[in-house]
Write an enzyme that holds these catalytic residues in place. Structure first.
Site, PDB file in Angstrom:
ATOM      1  N   MET A 127      -0.592  -2.540  -8.873  1.00  0.00           N
ATOM      2  CA  MET A 127      -1.295  -1.783  -7.841  1.00  0.00           C
ATOM      3  C   MET A 127      -0.958  -0.286  -8.011  1.00  0.00           C
ATOM      4  O   MET A 127      -1.015   0.210  -9.125  1.00  0.00           O
ATOM      5  CB  MET A 127      -0.948  -2.332  -6.445  1.00  0.00           C
ATOM      6  N   SER A 128      -0.558   0.394  -6.944  1.00  0.00           N
ATOM      7  CA  SER A 128      -0.381   1.850  -7.054  1.00  0.00           C
ATOM      8  C   SER A 128       0.871   2.285  -7.805  1.00  0.00           C
ATOM      9  O   SER A 128       1.072   3.481  -8.002  1.00  0.00           O
ATOM     10  CB  SER A 128      -0.391   2.481  -5.668  1.00  0.00           C
ATOM     11  N   MET A 129       1.705   1.347  -8.248  1.00  0.00           N
ATOM     12  CA  MET A 129       2.772   1.751  -9.167  1.00  0.00           C
ATOM     13  C   MET A 129       2.161   2.290 -10.460  1.00  0.00           C
ATOM     14  O   MET A 129       2.810   3.046 -11.190  1.00  0.00           O
ATOM     15  CB  MET A 129       3.699   0.582  -9.489  1.00  0.00           C
ATOM     16  N   THR A 130       0.921   1.885 -10.712  1.00  0.00           N
ATOM     17  CA  THR A 130       0.165   2.439 -11.842  1.00  0.00           C
ATOM     18  C   THR A 130       0.188   3.969 -11.808  1.00  0.00           C
ATOM     19  O   THR A 130       0.278   4.635 -12.840  1.00  0.00           O
ATOM     20  CB  THR A 130      -1.291   1.932 -11.772  1.00  0.00           C
ATOM     21  N   LYS A 131       0.080   4.515 -10.582  1.00  0.00           N
ATOM     22  CA  LYS A 131       0.041   5.976 -10.413  1.00  0.00           C
ATOM     23  C   LYS A 131       1.306   6.647 -10.940  1.00  0.00           C
ATOM     24  O   LYS A 131       1.253   7.731 -11.530  1.00  0.00           O
ATOM     25  CB  LYS A 131      -0.098   6.328  -8.924  1.00  0.00           C
TER      26      LYS A 131
END
Lengths: 430, 430
Positions: free
Chosen positions: A142-146
């Site tokens: 999820m937003s750990m991608t960021k």
């Protein structure tokens, strides 16, 4: 009854995808199937299967580990491992919402944890899998991608290849007529841009859904006349207010930053990520990322990876760029992240469970006594780095609801309890 | 002018995807994009990019290599490698169509080769990449996918877990009311079933396109009322004639066989492939396979893999189940394949470039002096095993047209020339 328990009608055990029987049998029974066509693949409890199977639902781009030998993680000696696990399982803490004391072991189920890895002083002291995840599986970040985009950008800054004070348009002139046309690279990195973009996932009319529709790689539905792909969408975003004043958690900043990384490196973002990190850290598995119909990776949230490889990323962050005895990037990179962003700007955004924190280069900085910082993603994903405790903690999860504000109360105090344990009790191990 | 030259308007060099500029730039220019939505992703010359990027176009299922260290292939000593390469490049042969003599090096371009690997006595003597492929990439295997299903089935037979004389319905009762209801497992393995199924890819009304539509994992178009997924389709196939008489190259046999493998192993086909082969042969890369909307892998043709890993498969076939000093399956398995199927049944199918050959367990057997046999896929894919020459040759390609009958004339004599060279000249190397 605490918030987390109110939200879910099925417990972690009841909603375990193996118990539910999703996609079991050849072919799976009609009521056991999960598909994109049905539209509900990310609704709980189906979401607990889907988080490990994103590549089976969507086209994906490989983040290659290369073809060399992986470098195995260090583990504490076998005879200590079971002891430490029992001690950590029995740790107690009080949830942030003031609920009754809970043990670490109980928190795993309360948070619908699929996998957890704890490293202390570079050694694995705790590793646990459940639900859809195993040591050879991959899980949605999820937003750990960021945070990976932020990390690459910080590396390029430290290497003198990217000027974070420069306007975005120095790198991506195509954004001149948008909100990003008046923003600096740093404002994008720290998400202090002022964007007319609503990211309230609970509102079906929020802009984030239009963004998602633009990025969906499947053929557009009849009558669709919006932008095709992330990059076309980014070129439509308007300004709302003044940049640099408030933290505004908006995914589109990350995709702009990935575009900048691509321009600076002369590679696609995915190639840059493999080249600069994933193929150089001894990863066990290639990772992957979803993309839009024109090949742009969803840098804002589309990545999936193995638990241990995320542990390797955590080690790189803890050890300021060094892993397996090799320096992959300058120590300045982590120093910059760890120092945090504007706490004043962050306070305006109302993240109650993270009060006093800040956001820097797509990482969350707690500004607590231990100097902890983290990559975070909805439904309970985290890479939590605690420099004082020399601890890296990775959790992958599939909580029934996306908001981490529901999951933090039984997570952040639990992480602190483990850090305290490692700093004190673990001193008995030589 | 030979057949292959007549078919293509662009040479291999002109149609190289790097020269064409497909998907280059962030974002790629509109006329450089390749997408499923546009519908022409597998039309030449776009096909030359797509063969290396299937996972970016479709959902895929991982065929996991596991997380251990790969076992590097053996190479001939460096100082010999260049000599041997020069000698092989200069080898000449006469194409099957009686065209002018051609060198090996010329044949690579004539066949739009993307990658070629030649192993002799277990050592790599030749390795070459072009077009979209590199040592860390994966390439569509097309119908070589089938040979892996046949190999798994033969392993299960050798292990006594599958009876190839038994009726298909012993394993898949759901097929009782179809053409497969009266067929034996062996007839499916050797494709001597008599099926009312037209696989002429040049005819847009052929059944293969209806099968492809059923298996397409994308949401069905409005008004679609056909089967959903491969397995639903397989349950509609009717008999046309008598089983066991003629070889009929029909992809649906393979998907029935994969269904049988799944039933026997109690795993999905993809898991069985990883478990029995891919995670045990020292593979450098995980492979992957496309699937339908209900998670059934396209065992008939959907797999992509790295060139060297296909070399490892070739070694397993040459060395009768042994690789890296370990036996992965009984020698009987390769003996059964190598012996071939019915040459009389094969002769009825009209494969002119393979006259005198046969088809056994999803492999093509040449019945030539060297005892060669091969996995083959359209557009020029092959794993060619020559036991007499102790040679494994893997070629991945993106010829402008699918039919191997167009590519064999400049391929099969070239392979024989290399085999002859390795058997004679190579004796000077100790």
């Amino acid at each position: 009854m605490s918030v987390h328990a109110q939200e879910a009608s099925l417990t972690a055990r009841e909603s375990d995808p193996r118990v539910m029987g999703w996609m079991q049998g050849v072919p799976p029974a009609p009521d056991k199937r999960i598909s994109v066509a049905a539209g509900d693949f990310f609704a709980f409890p189906k979401s607990r299967w889907s988080v490990c199977h994103m590549r089976e639902l969507f086209p994906t781009i490989e983040v290659s580990r290369g073809i060399g030998a992986p470098v195995p993680l260090d583990y504490v000696p076998h005879h200590e491992f079971a002891d430490i696990r029992a001690e950590i399982d029995a740790l107690t803490f009080t949830p942030m919402d003031g609920d009754e004391e809970m043990t670490w072991a109980e928190s795993l189920a309360a948070n619908y944890t699929d996998g957890i890895l704890i490293l202390h002083k570079g050694q694995v002291v705790y590793e646990w899998y459940s639900g859809c995840l195993s040591e050879t599986g991959q899980h949605a970040m999820m937003s750990m991608t960021k945070s990976l985009v932020g990390l690459l950008a910080e590396i390029l800054v430290a290497e003198g290849r990217l000027d974070d004070d420069a306007p975005v348009t120095d790198y991506v002139p195509e954004l001149a007529d948008t909100a990003f046309g008046s923003a600096s690279v740093r404002q994008v990195m720290d998400m202090t841009t002022a964007l007319a973009f609503d990211e309230n996932y609970d509102d079906p009319n929020a802009d984030i859904w239009a963004y998602s529709a633009a990025g969906n790689p499947l053929p557009k539905p009849p009558g669709y006349d919006g932008p095709i792909g992330y990059i076309e969408y980014l070129q439509t975003v308007e300004r709302d207010g003044r940049h640099g004043v408030a933290f505004g958690y908006k995914t589109i900043n990350t995709d702009v930053l990935a575009w900048i990384v691509a321009r600076v490196t002369g590679m696609t973002y995915t190639q840059a990520l493999s080249d600069m990190l994933w193929s150089r850290m001894g990863a066990e598995q290639s990772a992957y990322i979803t993309g839009d119909a024109v090949g742009t990776p969803f840098a804002g949230g589309g990545m999936s990876a193995g638990l241990r490889d995320l542990g390797r990323l955590g080690l790189l962050l803890l050890n300021e760029g060094v892993i397996n005895g090799e320096r992959l990037f300058p120590a300045d990179v982590v120093e910059s992240i760890r120092a945090g962003g504007s706490r004043r700007a962050f306070a305006r955004a109302g993240f109650d469970t993270l009060a006093g924190g800040s956001y820097r280069s797509m990482f969350w900085v707690f500004h607590n006594d231990n100097g902890a910082f983290a990559a975070r993603g909805v439904y309970g994903q985290t890479i939590y780095v605690d420099p004082a405790a020399e601890m890296v903690l990775v959790r992958l999860a599939s909580y029934p609801k996306p908001k981490n504000a529901l999951i933090d109360p039984t997570s952040l105090p639990a992480y602190q309890a483990v850090a305290d344990y490692l700093m004190s009790s673990r001193s008995k191990y030589p």
